[in-house]
Design a protein around this motif. Structure first.
Motif, PDB file in Angstrom:
ATOM      1  N   LEU A  41       0.937  -8.047 -23.614  1.00 49.83           N
ATOM      2  CA  LEU A  41      -0.461  -7.999 -23.215  1.00 49.83           C
ATOM      3  C   LEU A  41      -0.808  -6.642 -22.602  1.00 49.83           C
ATOM      4  CD1 LEU A  41      -2.538 -10.314 -23.481  1.00 49.83           C
ATOM      5  CD2 LEU A  41      -2.188 -10.790 -21.063  1.00 49.83           C
ATOM      6  N   LEU A  51      -8.764  -5.331 -22.183  1.00 50.02           N
ATOM      7  CA  LEU A  51      -7.804  -5.824 -23.166  1.00 50.02           C
ATOM      8  C   LEU A  51      -8.389  -5.695 -24.566  1.00 50.02           C
ATOM      9  CD1 LEU A  51      -6.508  -9.132 -21.525  1.00 50.02           C
ATOM     10  CD2 LEU A  51      -5.138  -7.114 -22.044  1.00 50.02           C
ATOM     11  N   GLN A  53      -8.952  -6.571 -28.561  1.00 46.95           N
ATOM     12  CA  GLN A  53      -9.105  -7.841 -29.254  1.00 46.95           C
ATOM     13  C   GLN A  53      -7.782  -8.292 -29.854  1.00 46.95           C
ATOM     14  OE1 GLN A  53     -11.872  -9.624 -29.014  1.00 46.95           O
ATOM     15  NE2 GLN A  53     -10.789 -11.296 -30.041  1.00 46.95           N
ATOM     16  N   ILE A  56      -5.704  -9.843 -27.119  1.00 49.93           N
ATOM     17  CA  ILE A  56      -6.259 -11.153 -26.785  1.00 49.93           C
ATOM     18  C   ILE A  56      -5.850 -12.190 -27.824  1.00 49.93           C
ATOM     19  CG2 ILE A  56      -8.426 -12.454 -26.666  1.00 49.93           C
ATOM     20  CD1 ILE A  56      -9.664 -10.016 -25.284  1.00 49.93           C
ATOM     21  N   GLU A  57      -5.946 -11.842 -29.089  1.00 49.86           N
ATOM     22  CA  GLU A  57      -5.599 -12.800 -30.142  1.00 49.86           C
ATOM     23  C   GLU A  57      -4.114 -13.120 -30.135  1.00 49.86           C
ATOM     24  OE1 GLU A  57      -7.615 -14.559 -31.860  1.00 49.86           O
ATOM     25  OE2 GLU A  57      -9.373 -13.535 -31.017  1.00 49.86           O
ATOM     26  N   ASN A  91     -11.818  -7.456 -18.494  1.00 47.82           N
ATOM     27  CA  ASN A  91     -12.283  -8.615 -19.258  1.00 47.82           C
ATOM     28  C   ASN A  91     -11.284  -9.761 -19.186  1.00 47.82           C
ATOM     29  OD1 ASN A  91     -10.400  -7.179 -20.738  1.00 47.82           O
ATOM     30  ND2 ASN A  91     -11.337  -7.616 -22.724  1.00 47.82           N
ATOM     31  N   THR A  94     -12.753 -13.317 -19.342  1.00 52.53           N
ATOM     32  CA  THR A  94     -13.101 -13.739 -20.702  1.00 52.53           C
ATOM     33  C   THR A  94     -11.881 -14.297 -21.415  1.00 52.53           C
ATOM     34  OG1 THR A  94     -14.829 -12.059 -20.835  1.00 52.53           O
ATOM     35  CG2 THR A  94     -14.033 -12.964 -22.912  1.00 52.53           C
ATOM     36  N   PHE A  95     -10.750 -13.591 -21.274  1.00 55.55           N
ATOM     37  CA  PHE A  95      -9.518 -14.078 -21.883  1.00 55.55           C
ATOM     38  C   PHE A  95      -9.110 -15.419 -21.283  1.00 55.55           C
ATOM     39  CE2 PHE A  95      -4.909 -14.561 -21.580  1.00 55.55           C
ATOM     40  CZ  PHE A  95      -4.557 -14.549 -22.929  1.00 55.55           C
ATOM     41  N   ARG A  98     -10.999 -18.461 -22.685  1.00 57.17           N
ATOM     42  CA  ARG A  98     -10.536 -18.824 -24.032  1.00 57.17           C
ATOM     43  C   ARG A  98      -9.103 -19.360 -23.995  1.00 57.17           C
ATOM     44  NH1 ARG A  98     -11.582 -14.141 -28.231  1.00 57.17           N
ATOM     45  NH2 ARG A  98     -10.952 -15.857 -29.613  1.00 57.17           N
TER      46      ARG A  98
END
Length: 503
Positions: A41, A51, A53, A56-57, A91, A94-95, A98
């Motif tokens: 990460l 971070l 995308q 994050i995925e 962010n 946000t992570f 999700r």
């Protein structure tokens, strides 16, 4: 916790994600499953602190797989924590939102010293019994934890912004290794550790132990190449350093015992570990199987729901800032009584808050530390208190809960502004404001610093953004100052859209 109960911990580290599932039997833990994935990460943090995308995925894909294993485990028996990278990422929230959906359980972000405490607990329970102090070194992807403890209790803890992913990204991102780059990385690591080395050396220890992947991979490589016996020494680390410089690049780096998944961040971990050895004067380091995920489980079993740790944290802050503890407890008691009456309409389920600790805990802690700022200055002490609480080490509280406590203390008196709650996620701000209204009223009722109002003398009812207080007959007539304060409070909280009625 009952025998036979299954519990799980998940460590969202900067380099890898770990999951541990265990069963409690006769007060002991029986591990029944483990999972680990290299997510890296920290490698996805850009120069602005966001971070990517892709990172994050990678994290979400891993957590969906973990979530399948945890499916069916009841809420409250899975503890998930994020560490350095999720603390730093702009962010990160946000992570987290999700990620909680992906794994199906709340996620906490813990502070650096809380991480260190839990790492030590995991190591102490997994290591051989030791007489005297134990030094524990945990080099992660984004930070290094330095802990000295005795038995199962840490006595000194630091979290240093030094990790295998961070060093690799900053100094070896193109996979090239030469003496100039190596020296530059080593100098940076040395500077990060400089402010801690004297205190740690003076405190001393009888046994040094390394935990987590960096220590384990270095020890494995040293032993596989004849430079060690399963433990780590500076001489063994120097041999690994020579081999890295001889290889010259990631593509050509081939060492017995070095796994493919560890290889990309191996040199960053080597730099960090050598710097720790030299700064602290370590001669030999044993390797432990215990780490943060084990510490989470043991902490859970020994101090379920964090009550002991949280109470110690509150008590420490009260002593440090000379808080009138008796007055704080009276405010906390009134706060709890008022909240119980309105919680049905103003509260939220844990699903709605995605928070491991109940809202009543936020209120309780805020009430007990709302006067810490008085030790700095009476003028604007709510501002001072909020700053202290925002930046203090507060074991036993999640990062979300700590931010909420700081916001509540900031908003507990004088002007009631939406800006007081900007540190909270946007969807949490309405809840924070409701809690702050309750705390403000409790403080108001105890303005004379006496026993204040008894629960039987007032009832509270909430409906939307309206709050109605009903007092015992004649009470307000006998307490004209409180009546005047309530009138002023009507104007204050109207600034955030609340309507207060009383009579």
């Amino acid at each position: 916790m009952q025998d036979g109960e299954v519990i799980a911990s998940v460590d969202l580290g900067s380099n890898s994600f770990h999951m541990l599932v265990a069963r409690v039997e006769a007060g002991q833990l029986q591990v029944i499953d483990r999972m680990k994935e290299m997510v890296r990460l920290a490698g996805g943090l850009d120069e602005h602190g966001y971070l990517s995308q892709a990172a994050i995925e990678r994290g979400l894909d891993c957590l969906r797989r973990f979530g399948q294993r945890l499916a069916g485990m009841r809420r409250g028996r899975v503890r998930i924590v994020g560490t350095n990278t999720l603390r730093a990422a702009k962010n990160g929230s946000t992570f987290i939102r999700r990620a909680q959906h992906a794994i199906g359980h709340p996620i906490e972000i813990i502070g650096g010293r809380e991480e260190a405490r839990l790492v030590y607990l995991g190591v102490a329970h997994s290591d051989v019994p030791a007489d005297g102090r134990r030094l524990v070194i945990d080099i992660g992807g984004g930070s290094t934890e330095l802990i000295i403890g005795e038995g199962f209790e840490p006595v000194r803890m630091e979290s240093v912004p030094l990790g295998c992913v961070r060093l690799t990204t900053d100094h070896f991102s193109d996979g090239k290794y030469d003496k100039t780059r190596m020296l530059k990385a080593e100098r940076r690591a040395e500077l990060e550790l400089m402010s801690y080395q004297r205190a740690y050396r003076e405190m001393g220890w009888a046994r040094a132990v390394g935990s987590s992947g960096t220590a384990r991979s270095l020890a494995t490589v040293a032993e596989a190449n004849g430079w060690g016996d399963g433990s780590l020494t500076l001489a063994g680390l120097d041999e690994i350093r020579k081999a890295v410089l001889k290889a010259g690049s990631l593509d050509k780096l081939s060492l017995n015992g070095l796994s493919d998944d560890r290889k990309p961040v191996f040199v960053g971990g080597l730099v960090a570990m050598r710097a720790v050895f030299e700064a602290l004067g370590i001669e030999r380091m044993a390797i432990s199987d215990g780490a943060l995920r084990e510490g989470l489980i043991y902490d859970w079993v020994e101090r379920e729901d964090f009550d002991d740790v949280r109470d110690l944290t509150v008590g420490r802050l009260q002593r440090m800032f000379n808080v009138d503890a008796a007055h704080a407890e009276r405010v906390a008691s009134t706060t709890a009584a008022l909240w119980r009456q309105v919680e049905g309409n103003w509260g939220a389920t844990s699903d709605e808050t995605s928070e491991a600790l109940p809202l009543s805990t936020w209120l309780d802690v805020a009430a007990r530390v709302h006067e810490v700022g008085l030790a700095i200055s009476h003028s604007g002490y709510h501002h001072h208190g909020a700053y202290v609480l925002q930046h203090a080490d507060m074991p036993g509280l999640t990062r979300t809960a700590q931010a909420a406590v700081a916001a509540l203390v900031h908003a507990h008196r004088r002007k009631f502004k939406p800006s007081r709650f900007e540190s909270l996620d946007e969807d949490m701000r309405p809840l924070g404001m409701r809690l702050a209204v309750i705390l403000r009223l409790a403080v108001l009722f105890h303005r004379d610093r006496g026993e204040g109002i008894a629960p039987a003398q007032v009832s509270a009812r909430a409906d939307g953004d309206q709050l109605a207080l009903t007092f015992a007959s004649g009470w307000l007539d006998d307490h004209p100052l409180t009546a005047a304060d309530l009138e002023r409070e009507q104007a204050y909280i109207a600034n955030c859209g609340f309507q207060l009625q009383f009579g």
